[in-house]
Write a protein that holds these residues in place. Structure first.
Motif, PDB file in Angstrom:
ATOM      1  N   SER A  91       0.836  -1.212   0.000  1.00  0.00           N
ATOM      2  CA  SER A  91       0.000   0.000   0.000  1.00  0.00           C
ATOM      3  C   SER A  91       0.870   1.262   0.000  1.00  0.00           C
ATOM      4  O   SER A  91       0.551   2.252  -0.664  1.00  0.00           O
ATOM      5  CB  SER A  91      -0.928  -0.001   1.214  1.00  0.00           C
ATOM      6  N   LEU A  95       0.814   4.219  -2.797  1.00  0.00           N
ATOM      7  CA  LEU A  95       0.518   5.611  -2.437  1.00  0.00           C
ATOM      8  C   LEU A  95       1.676   6.528  -2.812  1.00  0.00           C
ATOM      9  O   LEU A  95       1.468   7.662  -3.264  1.00  0.00           O
ATOM     10  CB  LEU A  95       0.207   5.732  -0.945  1.00  0.00           C
ATOM     11  N   LEU A 104       1.149  14.115   1.404  1.00  0.00           N
ATOM     12  CA  LEU A 104       0.653  12.901   2.047  1.00  0.00           C
ATOM     13  C   LEU A 104       1.713  12.336   2.990  1.00  0.00           C
ATOM     14  O   LEU A 104       2.856  12.125   2.585  1.00  0.00           O
ATOM     15  CB  LEU A 104       0.308  11.835   1.000  1.00  0.00           C
ATOM     16  N   MET A 106       2.642   9.110   5.555  1.00  0.00           N
ATOM     17  CA  MET A 106       2.280   7.720   5.836  1.00  0.00           C
ATOM     18  C   MET A 106       2.873   7.295   7.175  1.00  0.00           C
ATOM     19  O   MET A 106       4.047   7.565   7.454  1.00  0.00           O
ATOM     20  CB  MET A 106       2.856   6.807   4.759  1.00  0.00           C
ATOM     21  N   THR A 189      -2.197  15.377   4.632  1.00  0.00           N
ATOM     22  CA  THR A 189      -3.069  14.250   5.000  1.00  0.00           C
ATOM     23  C   THR A 189      -2.196  13.208   5.699  1.00  0.00           C
ATOM     24  O   THR A 189      -1.093  12.938   5.241  1.00  0.00           O
ATOM     25  CB  THR A 189      -3.646  13.616   3.722  1.00  0.00           C
ATOM     26  N   ILE A 191      -2.088   9.209   6.782  1.00  0.00           N
ATOM     27  CA  ILE A 191      -2.736   7.893   6.693  1.00  0.00           C
ATOM     28  C   ILE A 191      -1.897   6.851   7.423  1.00  0.00           C
ATOM     29  O   ILE A 191      -0.677   6.796   7.248  1.00  0.00           O
ATOM     30  CB  ILE A 191      -3.012   7.483   5.223  1.00  0.00           C
ATOM     31  N   VAL A 200      -7.291   7.087   7.772  1.00  0.00           N
ATOM     32  CA  VAL A 200      -6.900   8.499   7.701  1.00  0.00           C
ATOM     33  C   VAL A 200      -7.013   9.100   9.094  1.00  0.00           C
ATOM     34  O   VAL A 200      -8.071   9.060   9.710  1.00  0.00           O
ATOM     35  CB  VAL A 200      -7.781   9.272   6.698  1.00  0.00           C
ATOM     36  N   VAL A 206      -4.832  15.760   0.003  1.00  0.00           N
ATOM     37  CA  VAL A 206      -5.115  14.448  -0.595  1.00  0.00           C
ATOM     38  C   VAL A 206      -6.344  13.905   0.143  1.00  0.00           C
ATOM     39  O   VAL A 206      -6.287  13.610   1.332  1.00  0.00           O
ATOM     40  CB  VAL A 206      -3.921  13.482  -0.427  1.00  0.00           C
ATOM     41  N   LEU A 211      -7.564   8.611  -1.858  1.00  0.00           N
ATOM     42  CA  LEU A 211      -6.860   7.457  -1.272  1.00  0.00           C
ATOM     43  C   LEU A 211      -7.610   6.166  -1.581  1.00  0.00           C
ATOM     44  O   LEU A 211      -7.005   5.141  -1.891  1.00  0.00           O
ATOM     45  CB  LEU A 211      -6.713   7.658   0.239  1.00  0.00           C
ATOM     46  N   ARG A 212      -8.944   6.242  -1.506  1.00  0.00           N
ATOM     47  CA  ARG A 212      -9.754   5.047  -1.833  1.00  0.00           C
ATOM     48  C   ARG A 212      -9.586   4.658  -3.297  1.00  0.00           C
ATOM     49  O   ARG A 212      -9.594   3.470  -3.630  1.00  0.00           O
ATOM     50  CB  ARG A 212     -11.231   5.311  -1.539  1.00  0.00           C
ATOM     51  N   VAL A 218     -10.576   2.350   2.761  1.00  0.00           N
ATOM     52  CA  VAL A 218      -9.837   3.254   3.646  1.00  0.00           C
ATOM     53  C   VAL A 218     -10.827   3.764   4.698  1.00  0.00           C
ATOM     54  O   VAL A 218     -11.910   4.218   4.353  1.00  0.00           O
ATOM     55  CB  VAL A 218      -9.257   4.459   2.863  1.00  0.00           C
TER      56      VAL A 218
END
Ligand code: AMP
Ligand code: MG
Length: 354
Positions: A91, A95, A104, A106, A189, A191, A200, A206, A211-212, A218
């Protein structure tokens, strides 16, 4: 401590000789364990060496931030991720391909070289690769791993122009890179890719839908749009009072005409009490209010403008010592979710529905 302030452009590469020199100096300061505030496309960051525990401690001290509130590690290249993260999930690769460089962040499993001082004691680390060219060049020259929260004193709105970085950080850090106005104006954002399905934790430019589109399922942390005082949010930072102007802020939600009428009646009352008043409106409505300071955050139908202006306007109310602030409400679709998340926090979830 004397704080050096140097200009740097956000867009046009290549950098001038002067800018190259500035970036070199900024990078050296980080490598030696000092702090440098720098522009990104979201907001200004307060950077230190992410792999040096002493640097992270200095960041907390400069911001007045509780040390259980973890920092985001900024990288300049995708390859850098493997050094600071264990078990990169598929994932994260997808992303990164879709949204890096960009706004974004993570949450992933941290590698041993990332000190607990940087992650607020967690076994996870937040990572982002910004798109701002000067930010990336600065990160490279700083050694590749720059821990950076927003460059404001804890609790204040994040700085979107260098002037407010200077206001909060002058004398507290070695250097400020002045890159003018930022592009987006709200933090990235966040996640969490460790929970399944991914979640999230903080909305941003974003959107959840974006994201979905990449990941499929998500979830969203339930504290994003609700008063979280009774909940434990998954991003530790979200529990602290945030983004708040000094004045008392109330959001008013309803049909436009009714909102104007209601706010003006409240403003009249506060004026009688000799309170200084402000309103957060849009270009289409700003003329209709009777506050001491009426400010437009842009165009309701172009939410990018609202995102860009919101924090500056909140800061200006502080500069003007405004005591009572009313804000119009915004739609929660798309980036509107991030705008309302910040506005609700700034207002301590005080909303009047009419
Ligand atoms: P700021 O740097 O001011 O944008 O704040 C960073 C945000 O990222 C805070 O709300 C933190 O709680 C969140 N964050 C950073 N690292 C982690 C992590 N490992 N797990 C969850 N949230 C994190
Ligand atoms: Mg912040």
């Amino acid at each position: 401590m004397e704080t050096i302030v140097q200009k740097i452009r956000g867009d046009a590469l290549p950098f001038s000789e002067q800018e190259e020199e500035t970036l070199r100096l900024a990078g050296d300061i980080i490598r030696r364990g000092g702090l440098v505030a720098f522009p990104t496309e979201t907001v200004y960051g307060l950077g230190g060496d992410a792999l040096n525990p002493a640097s992270s401690r200095k960041i907390y001290a400069a911001k007045g931030r509780p040390s259980d509130n973890p920092l985001i590690v900024h990288i300049a290249d995708r390859e850098a991720l493997a050094q600071i993260v264990r078990n990169i999930p598929d994932s994260a690769v997808r992303l990164a391909e879709a949204f890096w460089p960009g706004p974004l962040t993570m949450i992933l499993e941290k590698a041993d070289i990332v000190p607990y001082e940087t992650t607020g004691g967690l076994d996870t680390v937040a990572v982002r690769m910004p798109s701002h060219p000067a930010a990336r060049e600065f990160i490279r020259r700083a050694g590749g791993y720059v821990a950076a929260p927003s460059a404001n004193l804890s609790g204040k709105p994040s700085p979107t122009v260098a002037k407010y970085v200077v206001q909060d950080m002058d004398g507290r850090i070695e250097m400020i890179l002045d890159g003018g106005n930022v592009e987006i104006g709200l933090e990235s954002t966040i996640i969490d890719l460790i929970s399944y399905p991914p979640m999230v934790l903080r909305p941003g430019y974003v959107t959840v839908q974006m994201l979905r589109d990449v990941l499929g399922d998500v979830q969203e942390d339930c504290t994003i749009m609700r008063d979280d005082s009774g909940q434990a949010p998954k991003a530790p930072g979200m529990k602290y009072r945030h983004y708040a102007p000094r004045g008392e802020l109330t959001i008013v939600d309803g049909a436009q005409e009714d909102v104007v009428k209601y706010i003006n009646s409240r403003l009249d009352r506060f004026r009688q009490q000799h309170k200084k008043t402000g309103v957060i409106a849009t270009g289409a409505s700003v003329q209709k209010y009777r506050a001491d300071s009426c400010k437009s955050v842009g165009d309701r139908n172009n939410e990018d403008t609202v995102a860009r202006e919101l924090y500056r306007v909140l800061r200006e109310f502080d500069d003007e010592n405004v005591e009572i602030i009313y804000a119009e409400s915004f739609d929660t679709d798309g980036i509107g979710q991030a705008i309302m998340n910040r506005l609700l926090k700034a207002a301590g979830h005080r909303v009047v529905y009419i």
